[in-house]
Design a protein around this motif. Structure first.
Motif, mmCIF file in Angstrom:
data_model
loop_
_atom_site.group_PDB
_atom_site.id
_atom_site.type_symbol
_atom_site.label_atom_id
_atom_site.label_comp_id
_atom_site.label_asym_id
_atom_site.label_seq_id
_atom_site.Cartn_x
_atom_site.Cartn_y
_atom_site.Cartn_z
ATOM 1 N N ALA A 130 25.427 50.017 7.780
ATOM 2 C CA ALA A 130 24.069 49.473 7.874
ATOM 3 C C ALA A 130 23.347 49.894 9.150
ATOM 4 C CB ALA A 130 24.122 47.947 7.774
ATOM 5 N N GLU A 131 24.059 49.906 10.292
ATOM 6 C CA GLU A 131 23.406 50.262 11.553
ATOM 7 C C GLU A 131 22.929 51.710 11.520
ATOM 8 O OE1 GLU A 131 26.308 48.801 11.260
ATOM 9 O OE2 GLU A 131 25.917 46.795 12.062
ATOM 10 N N VAL A 132 23.729 52.599 10.938
ATOM 11 C CA VAL A 132 23.314 53.998 10.799
ATOM 12 C C VAL A 132 22.130 54.086 9.843
ATOM 13 C CG1 VAL A 132 24.019 56.291 10.007
ATOM 14 C CG2 VAL A 132 25.615 54.867 11.316
ATOM 15 N N GLY A 133 22.201 53.328 8.743
ATOM 16 C CA GLY A 133 21.087 53.307 7.808
ATOM 17 C C GLY A 133 19.800 52.838 8.464
ATOM 18 N N ARG A 134 19.899 51.831 9.326
ATOM 19 C CA ARG A 134 18.710 51.343 10.030
ATOM 20 C C ARG A 134 18.143 52.417 10.947
ATOM 21 N NH1 ARG A 134 19.902 46.332 13.622
ATOM 22 N NH2 ARG A 134 21.124 47.949 14.669
ATOM 23 N N ASP A 135 19.011 53.132 11.656
ATOM 24 C CA ASP A 135 18.532 54.211 12.534
ATOM 25 C C ASP A 135 17.818 55.291 11.733
ATOM 26 O OD1 ASP A 135 19.579 52.911 14.711
ATOM 27 O OD2 ASP A 135 21.418 54.109 14.798
ATOM 28 N N LEU A 136 18.387 55.640 10.585
ATOM 29 C CA LEU A 136 17.759 56.666 9.753
ATOM 30 C C LEU A 136 16.421 56.178 9.220
ATOM 31 C CD1 LEU A 136 17.689 59.315 8.228
ATOM 32 C CD2 LEU A 136 19.188 58.302 6.499
ATOM 33 N N CYS A 137 16.362 54.925 8.786
ATOM 34 C CA CYS A 137 15.095 54.368 8.318
ATOM 35 C C CYS A 137 14.037 54.425 9.421
ATOM 36 C CB CYS A 137 15.284 52.926 7.866
ATOM 37 S SG CYS A 137 16.243 52.744 6.340
ATOM 38 N N ARG A 138 14.433 54.092 10.637
ATOM 39 C CA ARG A 138 13.453 54.069 11.734
ATOM 40 C C ARG A 138 12.914 55.462 12.042
ATOM 41 N NH1 ARG A 138 16.248 49.551 15.825
ATOM 42 N NH2 ARG A 138 15.590 47.736 14.580
ATOM 43 N N VAL A 139 13.775 56.473 12.004
ATOM 44 C CA VAL A 139 13.298 57.844 12.220
ATOM 45 C C VAL A 139 12.265 58.208 11.150
ATOM 46 C CG1 VAL A 139 13.977 60.272 12.151
ATOM 47 C CG2 VAL A 139 15.369 58.629 13.416
ATOM 48 N N THR A 140 12.597 57.921 9.906
ATOM 49 C CA THR A 140 11.699 58.235 8.798
ATOM 50 C C THR A 140 10.405 57.440 8.891
ATOM 51 O OG1 THR A 140 13.625 58.672 7.395
ATOM 52 C CG2 THR A 140 11.522 58.310 6.282
ATOM 53 N N ASN A 141 10.517 56.155 9.178
ATOM 54 C CA ASN A 141 9.334 55.298 9.241
ATOM 55 C C ASN A 141 8.400 55.704 10.374
ATOM 56 O OD1 ASN A 141 10.574 53.926 7.163
ATOM 57 N ND2 ASN A 141 11.209 52.193 8.410
ATOM 58 N N GLU A 142 8.973 56.035 11.521
ATOM 59 C CA GLU A 142 8.138 56.447 12.655
ATOM 60 C C GLU A 142 7.378 57.733 12.338
ATOM 61 O OE1 GLU A 142 10.753 56.696 15.983
ATOM 62 O OE2 GLU A 142 11.128 54.520 16.019
ATOM 63 N N TYR A 143 8.034 58.631 11.631
ATOM 64 C CA TYR A 143 7.378 59.878 11.269
ATOM 65 C C TYR A 143 6.197 59.622 10.326
ATOM 66 C CZ TYR A 143 6.572 64.376 9.027
ATOM 67 O OH TYR A 143 5.981 65.502 8.513
ATOM 68 N N ILE A 144 6.426 58.846 9.280
ATOM 69 C CA ILE A 144 5.342 58.572 8.326
ATOM 70 C C ILE A 144 4.230 57.768 8.999
ATOM 71 C CG2 ILE A 144 4.764 57.437 6.147
ATOM 72 C CD1 ILE A 144 7.571 58.103 5.158
ATOM 73 N N ALA A 145 4.595 56.789 9.827
ATOM 74 C CA ALA A 145 3.590 56.003 10.534
ATOM 75 C C ALA A 145 2.741 56.884 11.445
ATOM 76 C CB ALA A 145 4.262 54.898 11.340
ATOM 77 N N GLY A 146 3.360 57.900 12.055
ATOM 78 C CA GLY A 146 2.604 58.813 12.903
ATOM 79 C C GLY A 146 1.559 59.584 12.122
#
Length: 347
Positions: free
Chosen positions: A88-104
């Protein structure tokens, strides 16, 4: 008439290094593709996906949209990077990378791009907590798969996620995601496999109690929920024991239907949600419009995994729909799903 593509995918050009403690083999990366100008390979476990620059380059993305006659896109993560198998912690890190990119991208190109992120649903409590962060970033909600590592979306362990999505007003896009199976030949996975999974995802939410327990949810289904709209009439019969969406028989006249007893029938529940009209045939779109109403349909393309109809919504425009119906499908319904005001276009 303006058009927004509600089903369009993207991924970062660079995911960065694998976080500490993460097996690098489970962390996605990209590599240059010397055979395609500006292209890259998305490497994710055994997958080595050749991607044109339009997958991750905003300027090329905008140019492709303009060429298709689009005014805006709702960006969502490429489903191949919705990895619920990692810790889960790795999944959260991956989600955050993806989310930050789309949010940008959403911040850099307001009114052109709207965005959905993703959350680590392998840990539903963590996913529920991440929803707040997703919305704080300016994203309208999240994309999730039609199953979470093979687990159905109606299972009690996901109740906290659904409750939080309803409380926060987060949009949820459910994308068909096949699970490993030998039931179909390999090439059919992208056609019947995706359709079957989209069907099961929608059916779980409509008949598994999610829709009843959380009536305020805003959900859309990829590919019109696969075969769900056609099988929905069968579910309606099992619930009410009548044809043509007629009022149900009294409960004492349908005792064999006891497992299906509910205050509202499955068709009524299904009409709360949204369905992209990416079904490739005007006859199928007519059925969707008749079953759900034109106020429940969206334009979707699955771009750039699939080529867009040129121009976008060409078939919809050929069907004799009224201007108001077309405006709903092409523009207003997507913003209703997202829970945001449509922009005032000036271009």
């Amino acid at each position: 008439m303006p058009v927004i593509d509600s089903h369009a995918h993207i991924f970062p050009a660079d995911f960065g290094p694998a976080p500490a403690g993460c097996d690098p083999a489970t962390w996605p990366s990209t590599e240059p593709n010397p055979d395609v100008a500006g292209g890259r390979f998305l490497v994710n476990g055994p997958m080595r996906f050749p991607a044109r620059a339009v997958w991750f380059d905003a300027e090329q993305r905008l140019a492709a949209s303009a060429a298709s006659g689009l005014d805006a896109e709702l960006l969502s993560p490429f489903p191949a990077i919705l990895n619920y198998r990692v810790p889960a912690e790795v999944g959260r890190d991956l989600c955050r990378v993806t989310n930050e990119y789309i949010a940008g991208l959403v911040a850099a190109f307001p009114s052109r791009f709207y965005g959905l992120g993703t959350v680590p649903l392998q840990d539903p409590d963590m996913a529920a907590a991440e929803l707040t962060e997703v919305l704080k970033q300016g994203l309208a909600g999240v994309e999730i798969a039609s199953n979470i590592n093979g687990k159905s979306l109606h299972e009690p362990q996901f109740d906290g996620f659904w409750a939080e999505a309803e409380r926060l007003g987060s949009a949820v896009f459910v994308h068909g995601m096949p699970v490993p199976s030998d039931r179909l030949p390999g090439p059919a996975g992208a056609t019947f496999g995706v359709g079957a999974e989209a069907t099961l995802g929608a059916a779980a939410i409509i008949t598994g109690g999610v829709a009843e327990k959380y009536p305020g949810l805003r959900i859309s289904f990829s590919h019109a929920g696969g075969g769900f709209p056609l099988v929905l009439t069968r579910a309606q019969w099992f619930w009410g024991r009548t044809w043509n969406d007629e009022p149900p028989l009294p409960e004492e006249e349908r005792p064999e239907a006891a497992p299906w007893f509910a205050a509202r029938g499955p068709i009524e529940l299904a009409r709360r949600f949204y369905y992209d009209s990416l079904v490739f045939d005007r006859r199928a779109i007519r059925y969707l419009a008749d079953m759900f109403g034109t106020d429940r349909l969206l334009v979707g393309s699955d771009f750039p995994a699939m080529t867009r109809e040129q121009p976008i919504a060409k078939t919809l425009r050929s069907m004799g729909l009224s201007d108001a119906e077309l405006a709903d499908i092409c523009w207003h319904n997507c913003f209703r799903f997202l829970g945001v005001e449509p922009p005032k276009l000036s271009w």
